[in-house]
Design a protein around this motif. Structure first.
Motif, PDB file in Angstrom:
ATOM      1  N   LEU A  36       0.840  -1.001   0.096  1.00 18.06           N
ATOM      2  CA  LEU A  36      -0.132  -0.015  -0.166  1.00 18.06           C
ATOM      3  C   LEU A  36       0.769   1.337   0.025  1.00 18.06           C
ATOM      4  O   LEU A  36       1.932   1.216   0.702  1.00 18.06           O
ATOM      5  CB  LEU A  36      -0.816   0.065   1.139  1.00 18.06           C
ATOM      6  N   ARG A  37       0.373   2.517  -0.607  1.00 18.98           N
ATOM      7  CA  ARG A  37       0.921   3.618  -0.614  1.00 18.98           C
ATOM      8  C   ARG A  37       0.388   4.663  -0.215  1.00 18.98           C
ATOM      9  O   ARG A  37      -0.863   4.855  -0.349  1.00 18.98           O
ATOM     10  CB  ARG A  37       1.688   3.686  -2.215  1.00 18.98           C
ATOM     11  N   ASN A  38       0.972   5.595   0.323  1.00 19.91           N
ATOM     12  CA  ASN A  38       0.384   6.905   0.722  1.00 19.91           C
ATOM     13  C   ASN A  38      -0.734   6.729   1.729  1.00 19.91           C
ATOM     14  O   ASN A  38      -1.802   7.190   1.526  1.00 19.91           O
ATOM     15  CB  ASN A  38      -0.049   7.983  -0.481  1.00 19.91           C
ATOM     16  N   ILE A  39      -0.792   5.735   2.750  1.00 18.28           N
ATOM     17  CA  ILE A  39      -1.754   5.539   3.682  1.00 18.28           C
ATOM     18  C   ILE A  39      -1.727   6.387   4.946  1.00 18.28           C
ATOM     19  O   ILE A  39      -0.688   6.669   5.568  1.00 18.28           O
ATOM     20  CB  ILE A  39      -1.732   4.011   4.017  1.00 18.28           C
ATOM     21  N   ARG A  40      -2.629   6.825   5.354  1.00 22.19           N
ATOM     22  CA  ARG A  40      -2.980   7.820   6.445  1.00 22.19           C
ATOM     23  C   ARG A  40      -2.737   6.989   7.791  1.00 22.19           C
ATOM     24  O   ARG A  40      -3.468   5.731   8.128  1.00 22.19           O
ATOM     25  CB  ARG A  40      -4.146   8.540   6.645  1.00 22.19           C
ATOM     26  N   VAL A  41      -1.871   7.470   8.870  1.00 24.68           N
ATOM     27  CA  VAL A  41      -1.902   6.925  10.124  1.00 24.68           C
ATOM     28  C   VAL A  41      -2.827   7.419  10.953  1.00 24.68           C
ATOM     29  O   VAL A  41      -2.936   8.826  11.359  1.00 24.68           O
ATOM     30  CB  VAL A  41      -0.320   7.034  10.548  1.00 24.68           C
ATOM     31  N   LEU A  42      -3.652   6.567  11.663  1.00 23.25           N
ATOM     32  CA  LEU A  42      -4.731   7.229  12.546  1.00 23.25           C
ATOM     33  C   LEU A  42      -4.249   7.247  13.994  1.00 23.25           C
ATOM     34  O   LEU A  42      -4.745   8.166  14.667  1.00 23.25           O
ATOM     35  CB  LEU A  42      -5.907   6.275  12.291  1.00 23.25           C
ATOM     36  N   ALA A  43      -3.479   6.362  14.390  1.00 26.09           N
ATOM     37  CA  ALA A  43      -3.047   6.186  15.695  1.00 26.09           C
ATOM     38  C   ALA A  43      -2.011   5.235  15.646  1.00 26.09           C
ATOM     39  O   ALA A  43      -1.737   4.275  14.994  1.00 26.09           O
ATOM     40  CB  ALA A  43      -4.514   5.611  16.582  1.00 26.09           C
ATOM     41  N   LEU A  44      -1.126   5.613  17.072  1.00 25.87           N
ATOM     42  CA  LEU A  44      -0.090   4.607  17.501  1.00 25.87           C
ATOM     43  C   LEU A  44      -0.474   4.169  18.787  1.00 25.87           C
ATOM     44  O   LEU A  44      -0.634   4.929  19.940  1.00 25.87           O
ATOM     45  CB  LEU A  44       1.450   5.284  17.223  1.00 25.87           C
ATOM     46  N   VAL A  47       7.167   5.873  20.492  1.00 30.34           N
ATOM     47  CA  VAL A  47       7.695   4.405  20.326  1.00 30.34           C
ATOM     48  C   VAL A  47       6.361   3.497  20.526  1.00 30.34           C
ATOM     49  O   VAL A  47       5.624   3.554  21.822  1.00 30.34           O
ATOM     50  CB  VAL A  47       8.829   3.853  21.202  1.00 30.34           C
ATOM     51  N   ALA A  48       5.777   2.719  19.822  1.00 28.90           N
ATOM     52  CA  ALA A  48       4.622   2.095  19.756  1.00 28.90           C
ATOM     53  C   ALA A  48       4.854   0.787  19.460  1.00 28.90           C
ATOM     54  O   ALA A  48       5.739   0.230  18.730  1.00 28.90           O
ATOM     55  CB  ALA A  48       3.469   2.644  18.882  1.00 28.90           C
ATOM     56  N   ALA A  49       3.845  -0.258  19.833  1.00 25.65           N
ATOM     57  CA  ALA A  49       3.799  -1.738  19.376  1.00 25.65           C
ATOM     58  C   ALA A  49       2.891  -1.951  18.109  1.00 25.65           C
ATOM     59  O   ALA A  49       2.850  -2.906  17.717  1.00 25.65           O
ATOM     60  CB  ALA A  49       3.508  -2.549  20.372  1.00 25.65           C
ATOM     61  N   SER A  50       1.850  -1.044  18.081  1.00 21.30           N
ATOM     62  CA  SER A  50       1.274  -1.303  16.856  1.00 21.30           C
ATOM     63  C   SER A  50       0.746   0.179  16.339  1.00 21.30           C
ATOM     64  O   SER A  50       0.755   1.336  16.926  1.00 21.30           O
ATOM     65  CB  SER A  50      -0.334  -1.837  17.529  1.00 21.30           C
ATOM     66  N   ALA A  51       0.229   0.299  14.958  1.00 22.46           N
ATOM     67  CA  ALA A  51       0.133   1.311  14.311  1.00 22.46           C
ATOM     68  C   ALA A  51      -1.345   1.030  13.617  1.00 22.46           C
ATOM     69  O   ALA A  51      -1.712   0.049  12.727  1.00 22.46           O
ATOM     70  CB  ALA A  51       1.014   1.582  13.141  1.00 22.46           C
ATOM     71  N   THR A  52      -2.425   2.024  13.724  1.00 19.00           N
ATOM     72  CA  THR A  52      -3.861   1.816  13.236  1.00 19.00           C
ATOM     73  C   THR A  52      -3.605   2.603  11.968  1.00 19.00           C
ATOM     74  O   THR A  52      -3.422   3.852  11.965  1.00 19.00           O
ATOM     75  CB  THR A  52      -4.860   2.337  14.076  1.00 19.00           C
ATOM     76  N   LEU A  53      -4.201   2.152  10.715  1.00 16.84           N
ATOM     77  CA  LEU A  53      -4.043   2.739   9.459  1.00 16.84           C
ATOM     78  C   LEU A  53      -5.389   2.930   8.819  1.00 16.84           C
ATOM     79  O   LEU A  53      -6.277   2.120   9.145  1.00 16.84           O
ATOM     80  CB  LEU A  53      -3.111   1.826   8.536  1.00 16.84           C
ATOM     81  N   GLU A  54      -5.670   3.788   8.040  1.00 20.69           N
ATOM     82  CA  GLU A  54      -6.942   4.155   7.404  1.00 20.69           C
ATOM     83  C   GLU A  54      -6.681   3.485   5.940  1.00 20.69           C
ATOM     84  O   GLU A  54      -6.073   3.810   5.161  1.00 20.69           O
ATOM     85  CB  GLU A  54      -7.417   5.518   7.445  1.00 20.69           C
ATOM     86  N   VAL A  55      -7.659   2.400   5.893  1.00 21.00           N
ATOM     87  CA  VAL A  55      -7.560   1.641   4.434  1.00 21.00           C
ATOM     88  C   VAL A  55      -8.913   1.612   3.969  1.00 21.00           C
ATOM     89  O   VAL A  55      -9.879   1.514   4.509  1.00 21.00           O
ATOM     90  CB  VAL A  55      -6.675   0.449   4.428  1.00 21.00           C
ATOM     91  N   GLY A  56      -9.255   1.149   2.778  1.00 19.22           N
ATOM     92  CA  GLY A  56     -10.386   0.859   2.090  1.00 19.22           C
ATOM     93  C   GLY A  56     -10.654  -0.602   2.158  1.00 19.22           C
ATOM     94  O   GLY A  56      -9.721  -1.486   2.460  1.00 19.22           O
ATOM     95  N   PRO A  57     -11.634  -1.273   1.774  1.00 19.80           N
ATOM     96  CA  PRO A  57     -12.307  -2.468   1.969  1.00 19.80           C
ATOM     97  C   PRO A  57     -11.044  -3.657   1.267  1.00 19.80           C
ATOM     98  O   PRO A  57     -10.701  -4.596   1.934  1.00 19.80           O
ATOM     99  CB  PRO A  57     -13.611  -2.514   1.269  1.00 19.80           C
ATOM    100  N   ALA A  58     -10.776  -3.270  -0.053  1.00 23.42           N
ATOM    101  CA  ALA A  58      -9.643  -4.143  -0.697  1.00 23.42           C
ATOM    102  C   ALA A  58      -8.392  -3.994  -0.094  1.00 23.42           C
ATOM    103  O   ALA A  58      -7.817  -5.037  -0.105  1.00 23.42           O
ATOM    104  CB  ALA A  58      -9.595  -3.516  -2.168  1.00 23.42           C
ATOM    105  N   GLU A  59      -8.162  -2.663   0.169  1.00 21.73           N
ATOM    106  CA  GLU A  59      -6.760  -2.302   0.928  1.00 21.73           C
ATOM    107  C   GLU A  59      -6.629  -3.206   2.329  1.00 21.73           C
ATOM    108  O   GLU A  59      -5.647  -3.765   2.618  1.00 21.73           O
ATOM    109  CB  GLU A  59      -6.413  -0.913   0.990  1.00 21.73           C
ATOM    110  N   ALA A  60      -7.846  -3.547   3.025  1.00 21.38           N
ATOM    111  CA  ALA A  60      -7.548  -4.146   4.435  1.00 21.38           C
ATOM    112  C   ALA A  60      -7.393  -5.734   3.948  1.00 21.38           C
ATOM    113  O   ALA A  60      -6.591  -6.343   4.567  1.00 21.38           O
ATOM    114  CB  ALA A  60      -8.995  -4.002   4.965  1.00 21.38           C
ATOM    115  N   GLU A  61      -8.001  -6.278   2.798  1.00 20.77           N
ATOM    116  CA  GLU A  61      -7.793  -7.569   2.421  1.00 20.77           C
ATOM    117  C   GLU A  61      -6.299  -7.625   1.986  1.00 20.77           C
ATOM    118  O   GLU A  61      -5.599  -8.764   2.491  1.00 20.77           O
ATOM    119  CB  GLU A  61      -8.548  -8.041   1.483  1.00 20.77           C
ATOM    120  N   ALA A  62      -5.727  -6.725   1.265  1.00 18.95           N
ATOM    121  CA  ALA A  62      -4.154  -6.921   0.850  1.00 18.95           C
ATOM    122  C   ALA A  62      -3.297  -6.754   2.209  1.00 18.95           C
ATOM    123  O   ALA A  62      -2.508  -7.600   2.601  1.00 18.95           O
ATOM    124  CB  ALA A  62      -3.935  -5.848  -0.120  1.00 18.95           C
ATOM    125  N   LEU A  63      -3.786  -5.964   3.235  1.00 16.68           N
ATOM    126  CA  LEU A  63      -2.811  -5.903   4.140  1.00 16.68           C
ATOM    127  C   LEU A  63      -3.141  -6.941   5.236  1.00 16.68           C
ATOM    128  O   LEU A  63      -1.979  -7.484   5.673  1.00 16.68           O
ATOM    129  CB  LEU A  63      -3.322  -4.578   4.828  1.00 16.68           C
TER     130      LEU A  63
END
Length: 293
Positions: free
Chosen positions: A205-213, A227-243
């Motif tokens: 995926l490219r140019n994805i928005r970071v919602l939270a750490l 310094v975080a253990a997880s990052a929450t990203l904003e993705v579309g439905p198809a992008e979520a499957e690829a991720l």
């Protein structure tokens, strides 16, 4: 004095006295008392309370700033318990007015605490708010409250978390609101004569928005790294499957994008075809080599 002159004097005196009485009655004063001007009684001032209201129309998803909200005088007997007040009670409130103010003060302290106007800066609008409409907790969401992330999400998008570390998140310099590329690293068999494994890395995926750490949706004041253990990203439905497929295949790495790339294309990269093997014949020896179009 002759009787005729005496009669004339008496008539003139009676006429003068009668005229004086008529004038006094016409002026509304009792005879023998001076006429005094009296001011009308002043009407008592209606108790007012300062209520926090919107200074402009606010749409869903907008983030509140100090310029968007302000104080406005509101009749104390019309105060609703959901309104936010500055805590200052009007002079000598009585009865229902006093009870309404007590309820409002308690609700405001429970909802935000401290200075209400400052505490609401950065909150997200959940329902539309019109100019002059009082701010209520039902129509806004602050960071850390339930429903916050669903309001921040762009319509049609999804929030999905991926594991990260300092090594896989640009040394901790990635902050909420930044844009990143998502890279997947996984092993692949080596069809060459040497055998072994190949390590493949590809941009999923490219140019994805970071919602939270972790659970932080905003960086702290003057914070440059998280310094975080997880990052929450904003993705579309198809992008979520690829991720999800990329997460299952191996480690995920986030590459920080420049701020100027905000308007660059976002989403999935072009679908990558599976590896194909071709045979190369050299001096009578045939070898298979994996290639990718």
């Amino acid at each position: 004095m002759s009787p005729v002159r005496l009669l004339i004097v008496l008539i003139a005196a009676v006429s003068a006295i009668g005229l004086a009485v008529v004038l006094q009655r016409a002026l509304g004063a009792k005879p023998g008392r001076p006429v005094a001007a009296t001011a009308p009684a002043a009407a008592p001032d209606k108790p007012m309370t300062q209520v926090l209201v919107a200074k402009r129309d606010l749409a869903i998803g907008e983030r509140l700033t100090a310029a968007d909200i302000g104080w406005q005088a509101w009749p104390s007997d019309a105060i609703n318990g959901a309104f936010v007040t500055n805590g200052a009670a009007p002079a000598k409130p009585q009865g229902k007015v006093a009870l309404a103010q007590a309820v409002v003060a308690g609700a405001a302290d429970h909802m935000i605490g401290g200075d209400p106007a400052k505490a609401l800066e950065g909150a997200i609008v959940r329902d539309p708010i019109l100019t002059g409409e009082p701010i209520t907790s039902r129509k806004i969401v602050r960071g850390g409250e339930g429903g916050y992330l669903s309001v921040v999400l762009t319509p049609g998008k999804r929030a999905m978390a991926v594991p990260v570390s300092t090594d896989t998140a640009a040394g901790g310099f990635i902050l909420p609101g930044d844009r990143v590329d998502v890279l997947s690293t996984h092993d692949a068999p080596n069809p060459g004569p040497d055998g072994g494994k190949l390590i493949l890395a590809e941009t999923v995926l490219r140019n994805i928005r970071v919602l939270a750490l972790d659970q932080s949706t905003t960086a702290g004041k003057d914070a440059k790294t998280i310094v975080a253990a997880s990052a929450t990203l904003e993705v579309g439905p198809a992008e979520a499957e690829a991720l999800a497929r990329a997460k299952a295949g191996g480690p995920i790495t986030l590459a920080l994008r420049a701020y100027t790339d905000l308007g660059a294309p976002s989403g999935m990269t072009q679908a990558v075809a599976s590896d194909s093997a071709i045979r190369i014949n050299r001096g009578g020896q045939t070898t298979s080599v994996a290639v990718r179009p």
